[in-house]
Motif scaffolding. Structure first.
Motif, PDB file in Angstrom:
ATOM      1  N   PRO A 250      46.129  43.336  44.101  1.00 24.56           N
ATOM      2  CA  PRO A 250      45.191  43.202  42.977  1.00 24.56           C
ATOM      3  C   PRO A 250      45.648  42.173  41.941  1.00 24.56           C
ATOM      4  CG  PRO A 250      45.528  45.507  43.511  1.00 24.56           C
ATOM      5  CD  PRO A 250      46.518  44.733  44.333  1.00 24.56           C
ATOM      6  N   GLN A 251      46.957  42.112  41.691  1.00 25.84           N
ATOM      7  CA  GLN A 251      47.472  41.153  40.726  1.00 25.84           C
ATOM      8  C   GLN A 251      47.234  39.725  41.212  1.00 25.84           C
ATOM      9  OE1 GLN A 251      49.024  42.262  37.684  1.00 25.84           O
ATOM     10  NE2 GLN A 251      48.493  40.154  37.149  1.00 25.84           N
ATOM     11  N   GLU A 252      47.350  39.525  42.518  1.00 26.84           N
ATOM     12  CA  GLU A 252      47.100  38.199  43.103  1.00 26.84           C
ATOM     13  C   GLU A 252      45.640  37.794  42.916  1.00 26.84           C
ATOM     14  OE1 GLU A 252      48.477  37.231  47.251  1.00 26.84           O
ATOM     15  OE2 GLU A 252      46.324  37.008  47.555  1.00 26.84           O
ATOM     16  N   VAL A 253      44.724  38.746  43.150  1.00 36.65           N
ATOM     17  CA  VAL A 253      43.295  38.459  42.976  1.00 36.65           C
ATOM     18  C   VAL A 253      43.005  38.068  41.525  1.00 36.65           C
ATOM     19  CG1 VAL A 253      40.952  39.367  43.228  1.00 36.65           C
ATOM     20  CG2 VAL A 253      42.746  40.096  44.817  1.00 36.65           C
ATOM     21  N   LEU A 254      43.647  38.791  40.610  1.00 34.76           N
ATOM     22  CA  LEU A 254      43.468  38.500  39.183  1.00 34.76           C
ATOM     23  C   LEU A 254      44.017  37.120  38.841  1.00 34.76           C
ATOM     24  CD1 LEU A 254      42.623  39.755  36.394  1.00 34.76           C
ATOM     25  CD2 LEU A 254      44.987  40.499  36.178  1.00 34.76           C
ATOM     26  N   ASP A 255      45.245  36.856  39.296  1.00 40.35           N
ATOM     27  CA  ASP A 255      45.944  35.624  38.917  1.00 40.35           C
ATOM     28  C   ASP A 255      45.399  34.376  39.611  1.00 40.35           C
ATOM     29  OD1 ASP A 255      47.560  37.096  37.272  1.00 40.35           O
ATOM     30  OD2 ASP A 255      49.245  37.195  38.655  1.00 40.35           O
ATOM     31  N   GLN A 256      44.869  34.536  40.814  1.00 40.70           N
ATOM     32  CA  GLN A 256      44.425  33.365  41.578  1.00 40.70           C
ATOM     33  C   GLN A 256      42.914  33.183  41.596  1.00 40.70           C
ATOM     34  OE1 GLN A 256      46.317  32.592  45.361  1.00 40.70           O
ATOM     35  NE2 GLN A 256      48.167  33.722  44.802  1.00 40.70           N
ATOM     36  N   GLY A 257      42.184  34.230  41.195  1.00 44.52           N
ATOM     37  CA  GLY A 257      40.733  34.125  41.215  1.00 44.52           C
ATOM     38  C   GLY A 257      40.090  34.228  39.853  1.00 44.52           C
ATOM     39  N   LEU A 258      40.295  35.351  39.185  1.00 45.05           N
ATOM     40  CA  LEU A 258      39.553  35.627  37.951  1.00 45.05           C
ATOM     41  C   LEU A 258      40.067  34.848  36.750  1.00 45.05           C
ATOM     42  CD1 LEU A 258      39.083  39.495  38.342  1.00 45.05           C
ATOM     43  CD2 LEU A 258      37.538  37.668  39.046  1.00 45.05           C
ATOM     44  N   ILE A 259      41.377  34.879  36.535  1.00 44.32           N
ATOM     45  CA  ILE A 259      41.916  34.205  35.350  1.00 44.32           C
ATOM     46  C   ILE A 259      41.722  32.683  35.411  1.00 44.32           C
ATOM     47  CG2 ILE A 259      44.029  33.714  34.048  1.00 44.32           C
ATOM     48  CD1 ILE A 259      44.918  36.579  34.615  1.00 44.32           C
ATOM     49  N   PRO A 260      42.005  32.023  36.549  1.00 48.93           N
ATOM     50  CA  PRO A 260      41.763  30.571  36.606  1.00 48.93           C
ATOM     51  C   PRO A 260      40.298  30.215  36.364  1.00 48.93           C
ATOM     52  CG  PRO A 260      43.157  31.262  38.434  1.00 48.93           C
ATOM     53  CD  PRO A 260      42.652  32.510  37.775  1.00 48.93           C
ATOM     54  N   ALA A 261      39.398  31.095  36.787  1.00 46.33           N
ATOM     55  CA  ALA A 261      37.972  30.837  36.558  1.00 46.33           C
ATOM     56  C   ALA A 261      37.671  30.766  35.072  1.00 46.33           C
ATOM     57  CB  ALA A 261      37.135  31.940  37.211  1.00 46.33           C
ATOM     58  N   MET A 262      38.244  31.699  34.303  1.00 46.61           N
ATOM     59  CA  MET A 262      37.984  31.696  32.865  1.00 46.61           C
ATOM     60  C   MET A 262      38.682  30.525  32.175  1.00 46.61           C
ATOM     61  SD  MET A 262      35.739  33.908  32.576  1.00 46.61           S
ATOM     62  CE  MET A 262      35.542  33.761  30.804  1.00 46.61           C
ATOM     63  N   ASP A 263      39.778  30.049  32.746  1.00 41.17           N
ATOM     64  CA  ASP A 263      40.411  28.836  32.216  1.00 41.17           C
ATOM     65  C   ASP A 263      39.451  27.654  32.331  1.00 41.17           C
ATOM     66  OD1 ASP A 263      42.741  30.162  31.594  1.00 41.17           O
ATOM     67  OD2 ASP A 263      43.783  29.585  33.432  1.00 41.17           O
ATOM     68  N   ILE A 264      38.763  27.576  33.473  1.00 44.07           N
ATOM     69  CA  ILE A 264      37.794  26.494  33.689  1.00 44.07           C
ATOM     70  C   ILE A 264      36.617  26.635  32.733  1.00 44.07           C
ATOM     71  CG2 ILE A 264      36.147  25.512  35.345  1.00 44.07           C
ATOM     72  CD1 ILE A 264      38.164  26.317  37.560  1.00 44.07           C
ATOM     73  N   VAL A 265      36.164  27.866  32.553  1.00 50.13           N
ATOM     74  CA  VAL A 265      35.061  28.116  31.613  1.00 50.13           C
ATOM     75  C   VAL A 265      35.464  27.672  30.206  1.00 50.13           C
ATOM     76  CG1 VAL A 265      33.707  29.931  30.491  1.00 50.13           C
ATOM     77  CG2 VAL A 265      34.052  29.989  32.957  1.00 50.13           C
ATOM     78  N   GLY A 266      36.698  27.971  29.832  1.00 49.50           N
ATOM     79  CA  GLY A 266      37.190  27.554  28.525  1.00 49.50           C
ATOM     80  C   GLY A 266      37.217  26.044  28.373  1.00 49.50           C
ATOM     81  N   GLN A 267      37.620  25.368  29.441  1.00 46.74           N
ATOM     82  CA  GLN A 267      37.642  23.902  29.423  1.00 46.74           C
ATOM     83  C   GLN A 267      36.226  23.339  29.286  1.00 46.74           C
ATOM     84  OE1 GLN A 267      39.683  22.898  33.058  1.00 46.74           O
ATOM     85  NE2 GLN A 267      41.545  23.969  32.420  1.00 46.74           N
ATOM     86  N   LYS A 268      35.279  23.942  30.001  1.00 48.35           N
ATOM     87  CA  LYS A 268      33.891  23.489  29.928  1.00 48.35           C
ATOM     88  C   LYS A 268      33.331  23.685  28.520  1.00 48.35           C
ATOM     89  CE  LYS A 268      32.500  24.046  34.772  1.00 48.35           C
ATOM     90  NZ  LYS A 268      31.947  22.683  34.941  1.00 48.35           N
ATOM     91  N   PHE A 269      33.752  24.775  27.881  1.00 42.59           N
ATOM     92  CA  PHE A 269      33.314  25.025  26.512  1.00 42.59           C
ATOM     93  C   PHE A 269      33.881  23.955  25.579  1.00 42.59           C
ATOM     94  CE2 PHE A 269      33.932  27.040  22.336  1.00 42.59           C
ATOM     95  CZ  PHE A 269      32.631  27.435  22.059  1.00 42.59           C
ATOM     96  N   SER A 270      35.139  23.621  25.769  1.00 41.55           N
ATOM     97  CA  SER A 270      35.783  22.610  24.927  1.00 41.55           C
ATOM     98  C   SER A 270      35.125  21.246  25.086  1.00 41.55           C
ATOM     99  CB  SER A 270      37.276  22.508  25.283  1.00 41.55           C
ATOM    100  OG  SER A 270      37.931  23.728  25.030  1.00 41.55           O
ATOM    101  N   CYS A 271      34.604  20.974  26.293  1.00 41.82           N
ATOM    102  CA  CYS A 271      33.950  19.680  26.576  1.00 41.82           C
ATOM    103  C   CYS A 271      32.449  19.725  26.307  1.00 41.82           C
ATOM    104  CB  CYS A 271      34.180  19.295  28.035  1.00 41.82           C
ATOM    105  SG  CYS A 271      35.896  19.020  28.472  1.00 41.82           S
ATOM    106  N   HIS A 272      31.971  20.824  25.738  1.00 40.42           N
ATOM    107  CA  HIS A 272      30.559  21.007  25.413  1.00 40.42           C
ATOM    108  C   HIS A 272      29.658  21.027  26.647  1.00 40.42           C
ATOM    109  CE1 HIS A 272      31.723  20.510  21.258  1.00 40.42           C
ATOM    110  NE2 HIS A 272      32.270  19.360  21.541  1.00 40.42           N
ATOM    111  N   GLU A 273      30.239  21.389  27.790  1.00 37.50           N
ATOM    112  CA  GLU A 273      29.432  21.602  28.997  1.00 37.50           C
ATOM    113  C   GLU A 273      28.885  23.027  29.014  1.00 37.50           C
ATOM    114  OE1 GLU A 273      31.265  20.441  32.701  1.00 37.50           O
ATOM    115  OE2 GLU A 273      32.491  18.944  31.681  1.00 37.50           O
TER     116      GLU A 273
END
Length: 211
Positions: A33-56
């Motif tokens: 479960p920790q692997e799923v969190l660390d490799q799937g869910l958390i990186p996804a929100m990192d990308i979402v955060g980047q898109k927010f910063s770039c006004h996408e």
């Protein structure tokens, strides 16, 4: 096999059903479960955060993605608990006294949970005394305060002063954020850090966690 890239894209797109399906598939395959969190869910929100910063992305898209992420985390929680995993850290969060805005605060709370933090959300219009009581009872690593009105910002200063008066200011790191809040204001009132968005708040909290 469960595809972490597909899981990330499902979170980014806010596809709750797909997030649940891929997460469940990963667990059925015996993935950690920790692997799923660390490799799937958390990186996804990192990308979402980047898109927010770039006004996408804007706040609605971020909230939709965060809720999709939460659907995956809900499936992972029993497995994480069974492994004896402890939360990365503990956070008390709330919108300060006199301020009823909570979208930004809710997003930070969701992102923190996705980052492995245990979150005690006090809601909106939170008096300084409630923050103090929450620190005494919950012993968090962080107190995070949000304000969306210039007229309510001073409640952040009042809360810090009450933490000092209670003799517990040194037990926690205090973070402030919200549209009118700045790094200068953070420094003036003696808070530990300021973040302009949810991604920044989570990143800084991870950096400041005690080893």
């Amino acid at each position: 096999m469960a595809d972490y890239e597909a899981l990330k894209q499902a979170v980014i797109s806010g596809k709750v059903a797909q997030v649940k399906e891929i997460t469940q598939q990963a667990l059925s395959e015996g993935r950690n479960p920790q692997e799923v969190l660390d490799q799937g869910l958390i990186p996804a929100m990192d990308i979402v955060g980047q898109k927010f910063s770039c006004h996408e992305f804007y706040i609605p898209e971020m909230l939709i993605a965060a809720r999709a992420m939460q659907a995956g985390i809900a499936l992972l929680k029993p497995g994480l608990a069974a492994q004896g995993g402890k939360p990365r850290g503990k956070v008390v969060i709330g919108t300060v006294k006199g301020d009823l805005h909570d979208i930004g605060k809710n997003l930070v709370a969701l992102m923190l949970q996705g980052g492995g933090f245990e979150v005690m959300d006090l809601g909106a219009d939170v008096k300084p005394e409630r923050f103090v009581d929450a620190v005494k009872s919950g012993q968090p690593h962080f107190v995070m305060m949000s304000a969306l009105l210039t007229t309510t910002m001073l409640s952040m200063k009042e809360t810090i002063e009450q933490l000092k008066a209670a003799g517990i200011r040194n037990q926690v790191k205090v973070a402030v954020g919200g549209a009118p809040v700045t790094q200068r204001f953070c420094d003036e009132i003696g808070a530990d850090f300021y973040a302009s968005n949810a991604t920044g708040a989570v990143t800084k909290a991870k950096e400041l966690l005690p080893v």
